[in-house]
Design a protein around this motif. Structure first.
Motif, mmCIF file in Angstrom:
data_model
loop_
_atom_site.group_PDB
_atom_site.id
_atom_site.type_symbol
_atom_site.label_atom_id
_atom_site.label_comp_id
_atom_site.label_asym_id
_atom_site.label_seq_id
_atom_site.Cartn_x
_atom_site.Cartn_y
_atom_site.Cartn_z
ATOM 1 N N SER A 28 74.233 26.906 137.297
ATOM 2 C CA SER A 28 74.712 27.907 138.263
ATOM 3 C C SER A 28 75.287 27.231 139.498
ATOM 4 O O SER A 28 76.352 27.610 139.995
ATOM 5 C CB SER A 28 73.572 28.839 138.688
ATOM 6 O OG SER A 28 73.161 29.637 137.633
ATOM 7 N N GLN A 32 79.112 27.362 140.732
ATOM 8 C CA GLN A 32 79.337 27.994 142.033
ATOM 9 C C GLN A 32 80.094 27.071 142.984
ATOM 10 O O GLN A 32 80.974 27.510 143.726
ATOM 11 C CB GLN A 32 78.003 28.399 142.659
ATOM 12 C CG GLN A 32 78.140 29.085 143.995
ATOM 13 C CD GLN A 32 76.785 29.431 144.598
ATOM 14 O OE1 GLN A 32 75.765 28.835 144.255
ATOM 15 N NE2 GLN A 32 76.771 30.380 145.499
ATOM 16 N N MET A 45 84.174 33.407 139.160
ATOM 17 C CA MET A 45 82.791 33.538 139.618
ATOM 18 C C MET A 45 81.972 33.883 138.383
ATOM 19 O O MET A 45 82.208 34.919 137.748
ATOM 20 C CB MET A 45 82.678 34.638 140.669
ATOM 21 C CG MET A 45 83.430 34.346 141.957
ATOM 22 S SD MET A 45 82.796 32.895 142.820
ATOM 23 C CE MET A 45 81.172 33.436 143.233
ATOM 24 N N THR A 47 78.145 34.189 136.474
ATOM 25 C CA THR A 47 76.697 34.323 136.563
ATOM 26 C C THR A 47 76.073 33.708 135.318
ATOM 27 O O THR A 47 76.523 33.974 134.202
ATOM 28 C CB THR A 47 76.303 35.814 136.632
ATOM 29 O OG1 THR A 47 76.922 36.394 137.775
ATOM 30 C CG2 THR A 47 74.809 35.986 136.709
ATOM 31 N N LEU A 67 81.703 37.533 137.023
ATOM 32 C CA LEU A 67 81.390 38.540 138.025
ATOM 33 C C LEU A 67 82.259 39.770 137.793
ATOM 34 O O LEU A 67 83.462 39.667 137.623
ATOM 35 C CB LEU A 67 81.636 37.976 139.426
ATOM 36 C CG LEU A 67 81.076 38.774 140.573
ATOM 37 C CD1 LEU A 67 79.550 38.837 140.488
ATOM 38 C CD2 LEU A 67 81.467 38.140 141.894
ATOM 39 N N GLY A 68 81.665 40.916 137.722
ATOM 40 C CA GLY A 68 82.374 42.155 137.453
ATOM 41 C C GLY A 68 82.506 42.457 135.969
ATOM 42 O O GLY A 68 82.936 43.537 135.592
ATOM 43 N N THR A 75 86.735 33.634 130.309
ATOM 44 C CA THR A 75 85.667 32.865 130.942
ATOM 45 C C THR A 75 84.946 32.005 129.915
ATOM 46 O O THR A 75 84.705 30.818 130.143
ATOM 47 C CB THR A 75 84.667 33.811 131.635
ATOM 48 O OG1 THR A 75 85.374 34.601 132.592
ATOM 49 C CG2 THR A 75 83.556 33.038 132.322
#
Length: 131
Positions: A28, A32, A45, A47, A67-68, A75
């Motif tokens: 992570s 990040q 982004m 997770t 993210l989202g 991804t």
């Protein structure tokens, strides 16, 4: 969190859980901070919901989600394309003595939660629950 299991159906050992969590945290952090030399991946982004270890600790399967929840396949392709560099960065930043093979899958936990919420919101189910 749901109880994970091995391929043989047994619950993971404490060591598997501990190593998986260490890798999850380090992975992570690497994602990040944008440490990977891929501009496409660094724009995302991501997770890391969970990392499951094989019983011999040689394989780590990371369950990820953008993210989202959009562009899942893009991804997944990006992290898989960079898995060797990510593996190096994870081991460098962690406390593991050896580098497990990293595998990546899309985390379906949120989809399962949404499906459960929709099921519980159904009028027929609500009626059964109220009885």
């Amino acid at each position: 969190m749901a109880k994970q299991s091995n391929r043989d159906g047994k619950a993971p050992t404490q060591r598997m859980l501990k190593v998986g969590e260490q890798i999850r945290r380090t992975l992570s952090s690497v994602l990040q901070r944008g440490e990977v030399h891929d501009p496409d991946l660094n724009r995302m982004m991501i997770t890391v919901g969970e990392v499951r270890m094989s019983p011999d600790l040689r394989v780590a399967t990371a369950y990820i989600l953008p993210l989202g929840g959009k562009n899942k396949q893009e991804t997944l392709d990006a992290v898989r394309r960079n898995r060797f560099e990510i593996r190096h960065l994870v081991v460098k930043g962690g406390s593991q003595k050896f580098a497990p093979e990293l595998r990546f899958e899309i985390d379906g936990t949120f989809d399962q939660m949404d499906a459960t919420r929709a099921l519980l919101a159904d009028d027929h189910v609500k009626q059964d629950l109220d009885d």
